[in-house]
Design an enzyme around this catalytic site. Structure first.
Site, mmCIF file in Angstrom:
data_model
loop_
_atom_site.group_PDB
_atom_site.id
_atom_site.type_symbol
_atom_site.label_atom_id
_atom_site.label_comp_id
_atom_site.label_asym_id
_atom_site.label_seq_id
_atom_site.Cartn_x
_atom_site.Cartn_y
_atom_site.Cartn_z
ATOM 1 N N CYS A 72 4.273 -3.722 2.448
ATOM 2 C CA CYS A 72 4.310 -4.622 1.294
ATOM 3 C C CYS A 72 5.401 -4.183 0.316
ATOM 4 C CB CYS A 72 2.918 -4.690 0.657
ATOM 5 S SG CYS A 72 2.665 -6.241 -0.225
ATOM 6 N N GLU A 74 -3.117 -1.967 7.398
ATOM 7 C CA GLU A 74 -4.186 -0.954 7.307
ATOM 8 C C GLU A 74 -5.578 -1.565 7.194
ATOM 9 O OE1 GLU A 74 -1.898 -1.566 5.001
ATOM 10 O OE2 GLU A 74 -2.595 -1.276 2.939
ATOM 11 N N HIS A 121 -0.501 -6.047 4.955
ATOM 12 C CA HIS A 121 -1.131 -4.721 4.946
ATOM 13 C C HIS A 121 -1.876 -4.501 6.264
ATOM 14 C CE1 HIS A 121 -0.667 -3.734 0.610
ATOM 15 N NE2 HIS A 121 -0.606 -5.051 0.492
#
Ligand code: GLN
Length: 561
Positions: free
Chosen positions: A398, A527, A525
């Protein structure tokens, strides 16, 4: 629907979230379908406006919900996809009640905490519990509800009262209360103290709720004598006193609970013994034990703004862990405060500057995670430049992707004042700009949030290969700014490739530098969707590259082995 409520006593930060998720794991391992709700008694409507410095990371869901990081634990542990309504806050409840009041739904009645707020809580819990979150049809068997804060807090009172009423209306077979508490030890070889737990159970009982189980946190295993005392004074059968003592890693906690037959006590309380199987936790056991025995490690430099509180990047840390474990490695994360890398710091804090650069140079790979505001961005650019020029594997998430675009424009295209309009509204070379999905004039809710589709532009790039040659990926977003579509051609001609775009082709989602072993930036993102047994492809790529194994891995995958 059966409810398992997890409350907390004595102190905050006991790991209630991990306990609640672990209970969910054990119940799921017994063949039950599990969903979860997190209650945060604060007034914020959601976690979106809360500082990561203070509250840890803001977790993002598929539906764009910005929620408490505990929901991340639930998604990772239970492998479910939650909705924003699975996170209840006082703010949300009041908002819904006040909206009804303004609509005149209360027909002239006085609107009060009891019954209107408490009714709204009960309704919310019951309707959200029924939403399937595991990809299957129909409601789950069990809903684990974690009540944030500690019993006795003023702000959690309406929730306790609502949950008491809920327990009464659903009946004893459908409600199980587990109270998480702390058993401190005073002095070096001191006694395990039960008094704080006794007090918090008494507080709970005064509010009309009696725990069926206690989950006691302690450094060392509880002594039998301590358990007996707890049982006697807290009105909980001794076999229902669970002990969560310190373990080498959190994956042991579901195993610890299973070893103490927690599932049996819970299932018995919920009258589910017949429906459930014995817990199948082979995969967990393997994962927990494998991790304990890993000796090799990989050094990851995390260059960010919020490095003081590691919870600020919790999902990034977890995603690194998942990727490392899949490769039998232990992540060794070196935190670098981005501003320490900047020229100014060489003068003002020379020691910090020297250490930061030493750490960066020693790392096997560099990760620049997401962030907001201009603090440290110069330092992040220096880290990106260092990685780019020295062939050090780099993953920019990001903000980290936007940083790499600005850095590339400055260093390679020679546009010295290239910038994001977030950091310099007057920049002559806005390479990162504000591109709202909705109206440009509408204030508020201008963030691009939640799951969006990225189309991979070519199979001939690292990202596509890591994602298993799929034509698209759906990942979660949380940002306002994006790479300026007007500069794409120039950037690409200079060697930076945009290999992932949204469905319109206007929004850049993934960049790569083909001349570099692993230089990847993503607007999303990754994650948030990483799971223990299913690491995120891009984190895996970073660690593979950091250990020189990327090429072999990719060619093995291409050959289908
Ligand atoms: N501040 C940047 C933006 O809003 C990046 C956001 C992020 O990293 N999550 O676009």
């Amino acid at each position: 629907m059966k409810y398992v409520l997890i409350s907390g006593g004595v102190v905050s930060g006991l790991g209630k979230g991990v306990t609640a998720s672990s209970i969910g794991v054990v119940l799921k391992a017994c063949g039950l379908r599990v969903t979860s709700i997190k209650i945060d008694p604060y007034l914020n409507i959601d976690a979106g406006t809360m500082s990561p410095f203070e509250h840890g990371e803001v977790f993002v869901l598929d539906d764009g919900g910005e929620v408490d990081l505990d929901l991340g634990n639930y998604e990772r542990f239970l492998d479910v996809t939650l909705t924003k309504d699975n996170n209840i806050t006082t703010g949300k409840i009041y908002q819904s009640v006040l909206e009804k009041e303004r609509r005149g739904d209360y027909l002239g009645k006085t609107v009060q905490v009891v019954p209107h707020i408490t009714d709204a809580i009960k309704d919310w819990v019951q309707s959200v519990a029924a939403i399937p979150v595991d990809g299957q049809e129909g409601p789950a068997d069990v809903c684990v509800i974690e009540l944030g804060g500690t019993v006795g807090d003023i702000e959690s009172m309406p929730f306790i009262e609502a949950l008491r009423q809920l327990s009464f209306s659903v009946g004893p077979d459908n409600f199980c209360l587990i109270h998480v508490s702390l058993i401190p030890v005073l002095g070096v070889v001191g006694e395990q103290k039960t008094k704080p737990t006794q007090h918090s159970v008494r507080e709970l009982r005064a509010l009309g709720l009696t725990p069926h189980l206690l989950a006691c946190r302690s450094a060392e295993p509880l002594l039998q004598n301590t358990k007996d005392k707890l049982s006697q004074f807290c009105h909980v059968p001794v076999e229902n006193i669970l002990n969560i003592h310190d373990v080498p890693n959190i994956w042991h906690i579901p195993l610890l609970l299973r070893n103490q037959n927690a599932h049996h006590s819970i299932l018995q309380q919920l009258n589910l013994l017949e429906k459930a199987t014995s817990p199948a936790l082979q995969q967990w056991t393997k994962m927990a034990e494998t991790y304990d025995n890993i000796t090799d490690s990989v050094r990851i430099a995390m260059v960010g703004k919020y490095v003081g509180l590691t919870d600020s990047y919790l999902s990034v840390i977890k995603a690194l862990l998942h990727a490392c474990v899949a490769l039998s490695l232990r992540p060794s994360i070196d935190w670098i405060a981005a501003s320490d890398l900047e020229d100014d710091s060489a003068k003002s804090t020379p020691q910090a500057y020297a250490t930061a650069w030493e750490t960066l140079k020693r790392a096997n790979c560099v990760l620049v995670p997401g962030g907001f505001g201009d603090r440290g961005v110069k330092g992040m650019m220096l880290a990106a430049k260092y990685a780019r020029e020295n062939n050090v594997p780099y993953l920019g998430i990001c903000l980290g992707m936007q940083i790499s675009v600005i850095e590339f424009a400055r260093s390679v295209l020679g546009l010295e004042r290239a910038n994001s309009v977030e950091f310099d509204a007057q920049t002559p070379n806005p390479v990162v700009i504000f591109m709202p999905e909705g109206s440009r004039t509408h204030m508020g809710s201008t963030m691009r949030l939640g799951s969006r589709r990225t189309l991979l532009q070519t199979p001939d790039c690292i990202t596509s290969k890591l994602y298993g040659n799929s034509a698209y990926v759906d990942e979660r977003h949380r940002h306002r700014y994006e790479v300026n579509p007007d500069v794409i051609r120039t950037l690409e001609e200079a060697g930076l490739k945009f290999v992932g775009k949204d469905e319109t082709g206007n929004r850049m989602e993934i960049l790569e530098l083909p001349s570099h072993p692993y230089y990847v930036g993503v607007q999303f993102h990754p994650e948030f969707k990483s799971r223990p047994a299913r690491p995120s492809a891009l984190f895996l790529g970073l660690i593979l590259a950091a250990t020189g194994k990327l090429e072999a891995y990719v060619s093995r995958r291409q050959n289908g082995s």
